[in-house]
Design an enzyme around this catalytic site. Structure first.
Site, PDB file in Angstrom:
ATOM      1  N   LEU A 236       0.851  -1.188   0.000  1.00 20.88           N
ATOM      2  CA  LEU A 236       0.000   0.000   0.000  1.00 20.88           C
ATOM      3  C   LEU A 236       0.887   1.239   0.000  1.00 20.88           C
ATOM      4  CD1 LEU A 236      -2.735   1.530   0.406  1.00 20.88           C
ATOM      5  CD2 LEU A 236      -2.376   1.256   2.881  1.00 20.88           C
ATOM      6  N   SER A 237       0.612   2.165  -0.924  1.00 18.15           N
ATOM      7  CA  SER A 237       1.273   3.461  -0.945  1.00 18.15           C
ATOM      8  C   SER A 237       2.789   3.309  -1.101  1.00 18.15           C
ATOM      9  CB  SER A 237       0.880   4.249   0.304  1.00 18.15           C
ATOM     10  OG  SER A 237       1.219   5.597   0.179  1.00 18.15           O
TER      11      SER A 237
END
Length: 405
Positions: A236-237
């Site tokens: 994520l990210s």
């Protein structure tokens, strides 16, 4: 002590950054003045173009400020690392306060993983590059057989427990019988526990963080006798950006990659590059397919999730990530539109390779921000109203297997 002039400059730099005027903000921080015609006044700071209300909120904004790695000549405490822009100590402290005041999770997570019948153990891995802690989920059905392995890379400010709770990957791993490895990024490597996707030294095979994660993965495979042909990585990210870096640098190790709210590989090597790429391409390498033109491309199958209202990592990055995995996809993708009951709508675009196999899936989640789609509120940066990214990624992963030499 920060005087009134310095405070005013910090406030103006904040407004400039929110307005997308990154270079002017950096010039101001270094003691200069904004360029003519670019002053961020209360009347014009938010006018025109795309503004980013979450500019200093979480996940990847903090990943550009890191604590220096141990070395003979250390940087001053208040300065960015050598490849970044130098900022006076007092200014940096105040800048961090501006940022920290906005860097609050979208939920107040308990970060407690729902108890699963398998084992969730803690370990530490060390190689010639460095060391990282990790957590490993082993499903209850494991009796020594060669199970698949999913490597999960958390976002900034997160940790393995938080990420496991939010994604619920352990629950699905128990159902599907696979192991899950969660490497942990410490604050000593990055002030906000972000994977250093934007540093040149952490974008290479056999060097930096990719080498640590890859060697850790190999050790887990060897220790537990897992299936080396079914090894996958997702994040994520900042974790997603590092996941795509691993797919680019270790295509022989990872059979598929999941990129949630992430960025392309190799589009940043400094603070301005990183912020520019995150905000949609204002950095030197942030536009179009320049990274691909520089040689960054992979045949590793990829599944990409991104909310179309993400104000932390601009949604245009999803298409740029997809472009780096386009080498095997054929013309004529299939497009499916749907909607989660009482939740977000979505568009899923599927590309196939020459054999007709699914090679690339792009999930655009309508109305979603910077959060794991379909995740649990027990973890940070999740959006339960979206389609289940964990379920879809695991389904996609298990369709792919690495060819063994």
């Amino acid at each position: 002590m920060i005087d009134a002039t310095m405070s005013k400059r910090m406030e103006e730099a904040t407004r400039l950054t929110r307005a997308g005027k990154l270079h002017e903000a950096m010039a101001l921080l270094q003691g200069g003045e904004p360029e003519a015609g670019h002053e961020a006044t209360p009347d014009n700071a938010y006018r025109g173009g795309n503004t980013f209300d979450g500019t200093w909120q979480v996940i990847d904004k903090e990943d550009t400020v890191t604590e220096p790695e141990p070395e003979p000549a250390k940087s001053p405490t208040g300065a960015f690392t050598p490849n970044d822009i130098k900022v006076p100590s007092a200014w940096r402290d105040k800048w961090m306060k501006f940022r920290g005041g906005m860097a609050q999770p979208e939920q107040a997570p308990s970060a407690s993983e729902e108890p699963q019948p398998g084992a969730f153990t803690t370990g530490r891995f060390t190689n010639h590059v460095g060391a990282r802690d990790y957590k490993l989920y082993i499903p209850s059905g494991y009796t020594g057989q060669a199970l698949p392995l999913v490597v999960m890379l958390h976002g900034c400010t997160q940790n393995p427990d938080d990420f496991a709770a939010g994604t619920e990957m352990n629950r699905l791993a128990e159902e599907q019988q696979c192991c899950v490895l969660y490497p942990a990024q410490p604050m000593t490597a990055n002030h906000s526990k972000c994977w250093n996707w934007f540093k040149a030294e952490d974008q290479q095979r056999e060097g930096g963080e990719p080498a640590i994660i890859a060697d850790m993965t190999r050790q887990i495979i060897d220790t537990h006798g897992l299936d080396g042909s079914r090894v996958y990585v997702a994040g994520l990210s900042a974790g997603a950006a590092m996941a795509t870096t691993l797919a680019m640098t270790y295509p022989d190790l990872f059979a598929a990659v999941g990129v949630h709210s992430g960025l392309p590989h190799g589009v940043a090597q400094s603070l301005p590059d990183a912020l520019g790429a995150m905000q949609g391409g204002t950095g030197p390498l942030g536009g179009g397919n320049q990274a691909k033109g520089a040689g960054w491309a992979s045949d590793v199958p990829a599944i990409i999730f991104h909310g179309d209202r993400d104000t932390t990592v601009h949604p245009s990055n999803a298409e740029r990530v997809a472009a780096q995995y386009s080498t095997s996809r054929q013309a004529g993708p299939t497009v499916e539109k749907g909607k989660v009951a009482n939740g977000h709508g979505y568009t899923c675009t599927t590309h196939h390779n020459a054999k007709g196999e699914t090679h690339l899936e792009q999930w655009q989640v309508h109305g979603a921000g910077h959060a794991w789609s379909g995740g649990s509120t027990k973890g940070s940066y999740t959006d339960p109203k979206g389609p289940g990214a964990t379920k879809e990624m695991l389904r996609f992963f298990l369709q792919h297997q690495q060819a063994q030499a």
